[in-house]
Design a protein around this motif. Structure first.
Motif, PDB file in Angstrom:
ATOM      1  N   UNK A 256      56.757   0.270-109.855  1.00  0.00           N
ATOM      2  CA  UNK A 256      56.701  -1.252-110.249  1.00  0.00           C
ATOM      3  C   UNK A 256      55.016  -1.484-111.073  1.00  0.00           C
ATOM      4  N   UNK A 257      54.598  -0.361-110.891  1.00  0.00           N
ATOM      5  CA  UNK A 257      53.352  -0.556-112.454  1.00  0.00           C
ATOM      6  C   UNK A 257      53.283   0.926-112.373  1.00  0.00           C
ATOM      7  N   UNK A 258      51.610   1.106-113.217  1.00  0.00           N
ATOM      8  CA  UNK A 258      52.454   2.951-113.668  1.00  0.00           C
ATOM      9  C   UNK A 258      51.319   3.861-112.015  1.00  0.00           C
ATOM     10  N   UNK A 259      51.088   3.235-111.427  1.00  0.00           N
ATOM     11  CA  UNK A 259      50.859   3.940-109.448  1.00  0.00           C
ATOM     12  C   UNK A 259      51.608   3.648-108.948  1.00  0.00           C
TER      13      UNK A 259
ATOM     14  N   UNK B  89      55.483   3.731-116.354  1.00  0.00           N
ATOM     15  CA  UNK B  89      55.556   2.467-117.434  1.00  0.00           C
ATOM     16  C   UNK B  89      54.426   3.098-118.179  1.00  0.00           C
ATOM     17  N   UNK B  90      53.728   3.895-117.916  1.00  0.00           N
ATOM     18  CA  UNK B  90      52.530   4.741-118.910  1.00  0.00           C
ATOM     19  C   UNK B  90      52.713   6.163-119.000  1.00  0.00           C
ATOM     20  N   UNK B  91      53.959   6.359-118.647  1.00  0.00           N
ATOM     21  CA  UNK B  91      54.591   7.851-118.904  1.00  0.00           C
ATOM     22  C   UNK B  91      54.128   8.986-118.846  1.00  0.00           C
TER      23      UNK B  91
ATOM     24  N   UNK C   1      67.215  13.602-101.878  1.00  0.00           N
ATOM     25  CA  UNK C   1      65.434  13.435-101.969  1.00  0.00           C
ATOM     26  C   UNK C   1      65.047  12.734-103.011  1.00  0.00           C
ATOM     27  N   UNK C   2      63.111  13.452-103.346  1.00  0.00           N
ATOM     28  CA  UNK C   2      62.851  13.068-104.268  1.00  0.00           C
ATOM     29  C   UNK C   2      61.336  13.706-104.410  1.00  0.00           C
ATOM     30  N   UNK C   3      61.936  14.322-106.045  1.00  0.00           N
ATOM     31  CA  UNK C   3      60.408  15.115-106.602  1.00  0.00           C
ATOM     32  C   UNK C   3      59.366  14.440-107.622  1.00  0.00           C
ATOM     33  N   UNK C   4      57.951  14.221-107.127  1.00  0.00           N
ATOM     34  CA  UNK C   4      57.212  13.307-107.823  1.00  0.00           C
ATOM     35  C   UNK C   4      56.400  14.397-109.197  1.00  0.00           C
ATOM     36  N   UNK C   5      56.451  14.378-110.380  1.00  0.00           N
ATOM     37  CA  UNK C   5      55.869  15.098-111.420  1.00  0.00           C
ATOM     38  C   UNK C   5      54.588  13.876-111.654  1.00  0.00           C
TER      39      UNK C   5
ATOM     40  N   UNK D 290      58.704   6.263-121.692  1.00  0.00           N
ATOM     41  CA  UNK D 290      58.561   4.582-122.551  1.00  0.00           C
ATOM     42  C   UNK D 290      57.664   4.713-123.649  1.00  0.00           C
ATOM     43  N   UNK D 291      56.750   6.517-124.130  1.00  0.00           N
ATOM     44  CA  UNK D 291      56.262   6.199-125.438  1.00  0.00           C
ATOM     45  C   UNK D 291      56.829   7.395-126.510  1.00  0.00           C
ATOM     46  N   UNK D 292      57.709   7.542-125.517  1.00  0.00           N
ATOM     47  CA  UNK D 292      59.022   8.143-126.365  1.00  0.00           C
ATOM     48  C   UNK D 292      58.750   9.731-127.240  1.00  0.00           C
ATOM     49  N   UNK D 293      58.215  10.479-126.047  1.00  0.00           N
ATOM     50  CA  UNK D 293      57.754  11.644-126.163  1.00  0.00           C
ATOM     51  C   UNK D 293      58.500  12.730-124.999  1.00  0.00           C
ATOM     52  N   UNK D 294      58.549  12.315-125.016  1.00  0.00           N
ATOM     53  CA  UNK D 294      59.747  13.494-123.395  1.00  0.00           C
ATOM     54  C   UNK D 294      60.884  12.706-123.207  1.00  0.00           C
TER      55      UNK D 294
END
Length: 202
Positions: free
Chosen positions: A150-153, A73-75, A94-98, A26-30
């Protein structure tokens, strides 16, 4: 090195909203680049920040289940849905969170890191309805996917249950995960999907 062009293919309709499919943060950096060697790059320099093949050693994904990255949403966080190495007779997702710390992406606690055996059995321990026994689910269908932020956290994780004998989708759960500033998360809500919701998954 020339500039890299990032695009989104619409050839296959996705169950997720378009904004969550975007490979650009969303912040266009990645930017996320999929394919046989999925990676995360810094847009300004095109340098590889994460080589997912190297870090996660993904196995062969089922048809229509290619690895995907969903941005908070906050990147500052993302979830990477992928298929870890597994036995050929299984479907394992599965899922990997970063999380971004300073200017570096670091892996944080993820379902596949913690579970031994079926993810729903371990992940749902203490969070599933008392009448539901995840051990009745077919172990060869071990699936857990990040559905959306659903939101940043706050992340929504989907986990289905396929019958041992029928092989059909018999139950499904949506877990709401809440992350703290350090990247630790806890389950704050469990929703058992209604029959109509399950029909939409098939």
């Amino acid at each position: 090195m020339g500039a890299i062009s990032y695009g989104v293919s619409h050839a296959q309709e996705s169950p997720f909203p378009a904004e969550e499919q975007s490979p650009i943060s969303p912040d266009k950096k990645w930017a996320y680049i999929g394919g046989d060697a999925p990676k995360l790059v810094k847009v300004a320099t095109s340098e590889t920040e994460i080589d997912f093949f190297e870090q996660r050693n993904p196995g062969t994904a089922p048809a229509g289940e290619d690895p995907e990255l969903l941005w908070a949403p906050d990147s500052k966080r993302f979830g990477f849905n992928y298929s870890p190495m597994h036995a050929h007779h299984m479907t394992f997702l599965s899922i990997a969170f970063y999380q971004l710390r300073g200017d570096k992406w670091v892996a944080v606690d993820s379902p596949a890191d913690e579970t031994k055996g079926p993810q729903l059995v371990q992940f749902g321990k203490g969070y599933l309805p008392k009448h539901f026994d995840p051990r009745h689910c077919a172990p060869e269908w071990d699936i857990m996917k990040l559905r959306k932020w659903s939101d940043a956290t706050t992340a929504i994780v989907y986990a289905p249950c396929y019958g041992r004998t029928s092989g059909k989708l018999e139950a499904g759960f949506l877990f709401t995960l809440k992350f703290d500033a350090a990247g630790n998360w806890k389950i704050i809500k469990t929703h058992q999907m209604a029959k109509k919701e399950l029909e939409e998954e098939q």
